[in-house]
Design a protein around this motif. Structure first.
Motif, PDB file in Angstrom:
ATOM      1  N   LEU A 172       0.825  -1.202   0.000  1.00 12.43           N
ATOM      2  CA  LEU A 172       0.000   0.000   0.000  1.00 12.43           C
ATOM      3  C   LEU A 172       0.860   1.253   0.000  1.00 12.43           C
ATOM      4  CD1 LEU A 172      -2.944   1.019   0.178  1.00 12.43           C
ATOM      5  CD2 LEU A 172      -2.680   1.041   2.658  1.00 12.43           C
ATOM      6  N   LEU A 173       1.901   1.247   0.823  1.00 14.58           N
ATOM      7  CA  LEU A 173       2.807   2.391   0.858  1.00 14.58           C
ATOM      8  C   LEU A 173       3.568   2.529  -0.463  1.00 14.58           C
ATOM      9  CD1 LEU A 173       4.256   1.978   4.479  1.00 14.58           C
ATOM     10  CD2 LEU A 173       2.347   3.413   3.729  1.00 14.58           C
ATOM     11  N   ASP A 219      -1.461  -9.180  -1.473  1.00 15.90           N
ATOM     12  CA  ASP A 219      -2.009  -8.271  -2.480  1.00 15.90           C
ATOM     13  C   ASP A 219      -2.681  -7.068  -1.817  1.00 15.90           C
ATOM     14  OD1 ASP A 219      -2.894  -7.229  -4.918  1.00 15.90           O
ATOM     15  OD2 ASP A 219      -4.801  -8.285  -4.742  1.00 15.90           O
ATOM     16  N   PRO A 220      -2.130  -5.853  -1.946  1.00 12.93           N
ATOM     17  CA  PRO A 220      -2.715  -4.699  -1.256  1.00 12.93           C
ATOM     18  C   PRO A 220      -4.098  -4.336  -1.757  1.00 12.93           C
ATOM     19  CG  PRO A 220      -0.972  -3.999  -2.751  1.00 12.93           C
ATOM     20  CD  PRO A 220      -0.915  -5.487  -2.708  1.00 12.93           C
ATOM     21  N   VAL A 221      -4.394  -4.600  -3.028  1.00 17.96           N
ATOM     22  CA  VAL A 221      -5.713  -4.272  -3.553  1.00 17.96           C
ATOM     23  C   VAL A 221      -6.787  -5.137  -2.893  1.00 17.96           C
ATOM     24  CG1 VAL A 221      -7.137  -4.172  -5.626  1.00 17.96           C
ATOM     25  CG2 VAL A 221      -4.723  -3.539  -5.744  1.00 17.96           C
ATOM     26  N   SER A 222      -6.538  -6.425  -2.778  1.00 14.30           N
ATOM     27  CA  SER A 222      -7.510  -7.320  -2.163  1.00 14.30           C
ATOM     28  C   SER A 222      -7.708  -7.007  -0.686  1.00 14.30           C
ATOM     29  CB  SER A 222      -7.069  -8.775  -2.339  1.00 14.30           C
ATOM     30  OG  SER A 222      -7.017  -9.128  -3.703  1.00 14.30           O
ATOM     31  N   VAL A 223      -6.616  -6.732   0.019  1.00 10.72           N
ATOM     32  CA  VAL A 223      -6.731  -6.384   1.429  1.00 10.72           C
ATOM     33  C   VAL A 223      -7.454  -5.049   1.586  1.00 10.72           C
ATOM     34  CG1 VAL A 223      -5.435  -5.916   3.557  1.00 10.72           C
ATOM     35  CG2 VAL A 223      -4.652  -7.692   1.981  1.00 10.72           C
ATOM     36  N   PHE A 224      -7.182  -4.124   0.687  1.00  4.36           N
ATOM     37  CA  PHE A 224      -7.845  -2.825   0.664  1.00  4.36           C
ATOM     38  C   PHE A 224      -9.359  -2.986   0.612  1.00  4.36           C
ATOM     39  CE2 PHE A 224      -9.710   0.516  -1.984  1.00  4.36           C
ATOM     40  CZ  PHE A 224      -9.251   1.693  -1.409  1.00  4.36           C
ATOM     41  N   GLY A 229     -14.717  -3.454   3.017  1.00  2.79           N
ATOM     42  CA  GLY A 229     -15.927  -4.264   3.010  1.00  2.79           C
ATOM     43  C   GLY A 229     -16.441  -4.600   4.387  1.00  2.79           C
ATOM     44  N   ARG A 230     -15.562  -4.547   5.401  1.00  8.86           N
ATOM     45  CA  ARG A 230     -15.993  -4.820   6.768  1.00  8.86           C
ATOM     46  C   ARG A 230     -16.980  -3.781   7.279  1.00  8.86           C
ATOM     47  NH1 ARG A 230     -16.151  -9.164   9.655  1.00  8.86           N
ATOM     48  NH2 ARG A 230     -15.793  -7.961  11.546  1.00  8.86           N
ATOM     49  N   ALA A 231     -16.963  -2.585   6.712  1.00 11.47           N
ATOM     50  CA  ALA A 231     -17.880  -1.533   7.151  1.00 11.47           C
ATOM     51  C   ALA A 231     -19.240  -1.639   6.471  1.00 11.47           C
ATOM     52  CB  ALA A 231     -17.270  -0.156   6.878  1.00 11.47           C
ATOM     53  N   ALA A 232     -19.373  -2.513   5.490  1.00 10.41           N
ATOM     54  CA  ALA A 232     -20.602  -2.608   4.698  1.00 10.41           C
ATOM     55  C   ALA A 232     -21.704  -3.341   5.445  1.00 10.41           C
ATOM     56  CB  ALA A 232     -20.310  -3.324   3.380  1.00 10.41           C
ATOM     57  N   PRO A 233     -22.951  -3.033   5.153  1.00 13.49           N
ATOM     58  CA  PRO A 233     -24.067  -3.718   5.814  1.00 13.49           C
ATOM     59  C   PRO A 233     -24.312  -5.135   5.304  1.00 13.49           C
ATOM     60  CG  PRO A 233     -24.901  -2.104   4.261  1.00 13.49           C
ATOM     61  CD  PRO A 233     -23.409  -1.913   4.310  1.00 13.49           C
ATOM     62  N   VAL A 234     -23.909  -5.436   4.071  1.00 11.95           N
ATOM     63  CA  VAL A 234     -24.183  -6.748   3.479  1.00 11.95           C
ATOM     64  C   VAL A 234     -22.915  -7.591   3.497  1.00 11.95           C
ATOM     65  CG1 VAL A 234     -24.930  -7.992   1.413  1.00 11.95           C
ATOM     66  CG2 VAL A 234     -25.985  -5.797   1.999  1.00 11.95           C
ATOM     67  N   SER A 235     -23.038  -8.827   3.957  1.00 15.74           N
ATOM     68  CA  SER A 235     -21.917  -9.761   3.968  1.00 15.74           C
ATOM     69  C   SER A 235     -22.450 -11.155   3.657  1.00 15.74           C
ATOM     70  CB  SER A 235     -21.208  -9.765   5.328  1.00 15.74           C
ATOM     71  OG  SER A 235     -22.077 -10.197   6.350  1.00 15.74           O
TER      72      SER A 235
END
Length: 468
Positions: A172-173, A219-224, A229-235
């Motif tokens: 990411l950096l 992979d920084p994109v996937s972790v990003f 996604g953890r903040a999203a209402p749907v999982s």
């Protein structure tokens, strides 16, 4: 950011198609003079956060707090529809990746009409990220590199567990470094080459250490996307889609979700996850700073004493990240020392860190909503005719009041973060007094983040100096 040059697309700083727009929201909010002094404007935001923390401390009914973050609905079983949608997204990801590379190389070398630039930055960096935290994370299905790698033999090497997700933090950096020192945001050919190079590197890495380990840790994109996604209402958990209140999946101790979109069985985060969460907050703050007139003046002053511009930008980013990360770790140590609890500072840092994702989501929405809306006609045009040049590319001019929404987005993210921290504290400590007092150092750091972000919103924007 499926085709994001992950080497860069993840962190749009502000040029090319994003020129004057990587921080479009921040800029619009400050083009008209503020009707109140800036110090009062910024202080009001900080006081708002502090007051909200005090109000949260009065909510001491554990059963009520638990009921809020555990409230959920299981959506009707639609496994067939889900599989069809996932298959369509996999195909879409592969097609978009091919188009980004192809059109970046042979398409018009004008950023505002080139499919590669518009799709990577307006579509993925802005739009897809907002969808990830406002609705749910579609990246596990859309990810074209995973689609390719999981269909080939993989896992020839064991991934060292001691590395954790530190490679993703470093990635990411590194994305910021590449993005700030090269013209990938306004050079479609360079962007296409970067996407192709990143694709080869990512697929090769996934084949070497295994698909799950690579996309979960490296992979920084996937972790990003997984973090947002953890903040999203749907999982998705146990093969079913679940709906919860926004941000409530940040409370608890079940990790951040795996690459398949399901809840993770990993019981806790680590300091690597803390660092990644802090980096999400800082990279948007950094992006906002270097696209202000004051930020540009600061950079010019350092370059004026003989420092190379790339060193200034890189050093500023790393120093700022270290300061943000250090402030958060210090808050954890202060909290542990004041409480004299058996829980160590490291554990407190880890358990309160998911609240930072709510802050990052608020920052991102303030940073990119106006940018996404203004470029949405161009995005639709290049997607409708991917192999031709849009005849009349349109960029919307938004009313001034849209920029004012940024204040609400920033404060809203912080308010949600404080509730997440409050709920987390009640899960950690049996004593109500301990639960309340444990939050104070973290709330203080959040107030500082808020004040800085609101200060940036109040500043006039300018193009970053010395950048290609």
């Amino acid at each position: 950011m499926s085709l994001c040059l992950a080497v860069v697309g993840l962190l749009l700083l502000a040029r090319g198609v994003a020129a004057s727009n990587a921080a479009v929201g921040l800029g619009q909010a400050s083009r008209d003079p503020l009707s109140v002094p800036r110090w009062l404007y910024v202080a009001t935001g900080g006081v708002t956060i502090g007051a909200s923390a005090l109000l949260a401390s009065f909510v001491t009914d554990r059963r009520f707090v638990l009921s809020i973050h555990r409230r959920q609905e299981t959506l009707p079983d639609a496994e067939t529809a889900y599989c069809v949608a996932a298959g369509a997204l996999k195909l879409l990801g592969l097609v978009l990746l091919a188009l980004v590379v192809y059109r970046g190389l042979v398409g018009p070398q004008i950023p505002t009409v080139n499919l590669a630039v518009v799709v990577v930055f307006a579509g993925m960096r802005a739009g897809l990220t907002m969808f990830a935290y406002l609705v749910g994370n579609p990246w596990p299905a859309l990810n074209p590199w995973r689609t390719v790698a999981e269909r080939l033999p993989n896992g020839f090497l064991d991934y060292p567990e001691r590395f954790g997700r530190w490679p993703a933090v470093a990635g990411l950096l590194a994305l910021v470094w590449v993005e700030t020192t090269t013209p990938v945001t306004n050079d479609p050919e360079l962007l296409a080459a970067a996407v192709a190079a990143y694709s080869v590197l990512t697929v090769a890495g996934a084949l070497a250490v295994g698909v799950d380990d690579w996309f979960r840790n490296v992979d920084p994109v996937s972790v990003f996307f997984a973090f947002y996604g953890r903040a999203a209402p749907v999982s998705r958990a146990d093969g079913r889609l679940r709906l919860r209140l926004p941000g409530m999946r940040l409370v608890g101790d079940d990790g951040y979700g795996d690459e398949s979109g399901s809840e993770s069985a990993d019981p806790t985060w680590g300091m690597d996850d803390v660092a990644f969460a802090v980096a999400l907050v800082w990279e948007l703050t950094y992006s906002g700073f270097v696209t202000t007139a004051q930020g540009g003046a600061f950079v010019r002053a350092l370059v004026g004493v003989g420092l190379p511009a790339v060193v200034v930008y890189g050093g500023l980013f790393l120093a700022g990240f270290a300061a943000f990360y250090g402030a958060y770790v210090l808050a954890a140590r202060v909290s542990a020392d004041r409480l004299r609890t058996y829980r160590e500072a490291r554990e407190l840092a880890v358990r309160f860190a998911p609240a930072l994702l709510a802050i990052a989501a608020g920052y991102h929405l303030a940073h990119y909503l106006a940018f996404f809306v203004s470029l949405s006609p161009s995005l639709l045009a290049v997607l409708a005719s991917p192999l031709s040049v849009p005849p009349n590319p349109l960029v919307l001019t938004l009313p001034a009041w849209v920029g004012a929404l940024n204040i609400g987005f920033v404060l809203g993210g912080h308010l949600l973060a404080i509730w997440v921290a409050h709920s987390t504290a009640y899960r950690l400590f049996p004593s109500r007094l301990q639960a309340i007092e444990s939050q104070y150092p973290f709330v203080f750091v959040m107030m500082a983040y808020t004040a800085i972000s609101l200060w940036l919103i109040s500043l006039p924007t300018a193009s970053p100096p010395f950048l290609p």
